[in-house]
Write an enzyme that holds these catalytic residues in place. Structure first.
Site, PDB file in Angstrom:
ATOM      1  N   HIS A 105       0.861  -1.182   0.000  1.00 25.84           N
ATOM      2  CA  HIS A 105       0.000   0.000   0.000  1.00 25.84           C
ATOM      3  C   HIS A 105       0.899   1.235   0.000  1.00 25.84           C
ATOM      4  O   HIS A 105       2.046   1.187   0.451  1.00 25.84           O
ATOM      5  CB  HIS A 105      -0.887   0.025   1.239  1.00 25.84           C
ATOM      6  CG  HIS A 105      -1.951  -1.026   1.234  1.00 25.84           C
ATOM      7  ND1 HIS A 105      -3.032  -0.968   2.087  1.00 25.84           N
ATOM      8  CD2 HIS A 105      -2.118  -2.159   0.506  1.00 25.84           C
ATOM      9  CE1 HIS A 105      -3.808  -2.010   1.883  1.00 25.84           C
ATOM     10  NE2 HIS A 105      -3.269  -2.750   0.925  1.00 25.84           N
TER      11      HIS A 105
ATOM     12  N   CYS B  56      -1.971  -0.458   7.416  1.00 27.51           N
ATOM     13  CA  CYS B  56      -1.197   0.772   7.301  1.00 27.51           C
ATOM     14  C   CYS B  56      -1.188   1.558   8.602  1.00 27.51           C
ATOM     15  O   CYS B  56      -0.155   2.101   8.996  1.00 27.51           O
ATOM     16  CB  CYS B  56      -1.732   1.618   6.151  1.00 27.51           C
ATOM     17  SG  CYS B  56      -1.485   0.832   4.548  1.00 27.51           S
TER      18      CYS B  56
ATOM     19  N   GLU C 268       1.129   3.844   1.828  1.00 30.48           N
ATOM     20  CA  GLU C 268       1.701   4.222   3.121  1.00 30.48           C
ATOM     21  C   GLU C 268       2.898   3.348   3.474  1.00 30.48           C
ATOM     22  O   GLU C 268       3.940   3.843   3.914  1.00 30.48           O
ATOM     23  CB  GLU C 268       0.654   4.093   4.238  1.00 30.48           C
ATOM     24  CG  GLU C 268      -0.571   4.964   4.054  1.00 30.48           C
ATOM     25  CD  GLU C 268      -1.730   4.259   3.364  1.00 30.48           C
ATOM     26  OE1 GLU C 268      -2.876   4.564   3.728  1.00 30.48           O
ATOM     27  OE2 GLU C 268      -1.502   3.416   2.472  1.00 30.48           O
TER      28      GLU C 268
ATOM     29  N   CYS D  90      -5.826   1.976   6.137  1.00 30.71           N
ATOM     30  CA  CYS D  90      -6.484   0.745   6.583  1.00 30.71           C
ATOM     31  C   CYS D  90      -5.825   0.261   7.886  1.00 30.71           C
ATOM     32  O   CYS D  90      -4.906   0.893   8.406  1.00 30.71           O
ATOM     33  CB  CYS D  90      -6.351  -0.328   5.499  1.00 30.71           C
ATOM     34  SG  CYS D  90      -4.671  -0.939   5.267  1.00 30.71           S
TER      35      CYS D  90
END
Length: 142
Positions: free
Chosen positions: A46, A79, A48, A76
């Protein structure tokens, strides 16, 4: 935040869910990136996590104190957990994620008092263009 939005647009051009992130300290960009889950065949890639890894590697320390993370979509659970473990003090995000967001929508790992670190959270920055980029991406996929 505008640079994170540009990173998100780039992700979409590569067929990735258009989420971008930028990590800065004292007005200087330490790392920037976007979702790479499809490109890298990595469910943890992801935006991040991509920028947290890059910045930690560059500075030789996983503790990313004194930084601000800008991201186009609410982080999420994965993350948010990584943000807490990296000790990121401030997170700024654009669009909320009512299905997976853990910075206020479904829960708030970033400010959970039971954890050893909490981040200041600012939400809704450039929310409309961030949200529209995601909506357009998924509309085109249907």
């Amino acid at each position: 935040m505008a640079r994170a939005l540009e990173m998100a647009r780039l992700a979409g051009l590569h067929g990735e869910v258009p989420v971008g992130a930028v990590l800065e300290r004292d007005g200087r960009i330490l790392a920037e990136g976007h979702n790479r889950t499809r490109t890298d065949a990595d469910p943890t890639a992801h935006a991040e996590v991509v920028v947290l890894r890059a910045a930690a590697h560059r500075q030789g320390d996983f503790r990313l104190e004194g930084v601000t993370l800008y991201v186009t979509l609410e982080p999420c659970a994965m993350c948010s957990g990584a943000i807490v473990l990296a000790r990121v003090p401030r997170v700024v995000y654009g669009a909320t994620d009512p299905k997976a967001g853990m910075a206020g929508s479904l829960g708030n790992l970033l400010q959970d008092p039971r954890l050893n670190h909490r981040a200041e959270v600012t939400s809704g920055v450039l929310a409309e263009p961030c949200g529209e980029l995601l909506r357009s991406f998924f509309r085109a996929r249907r």
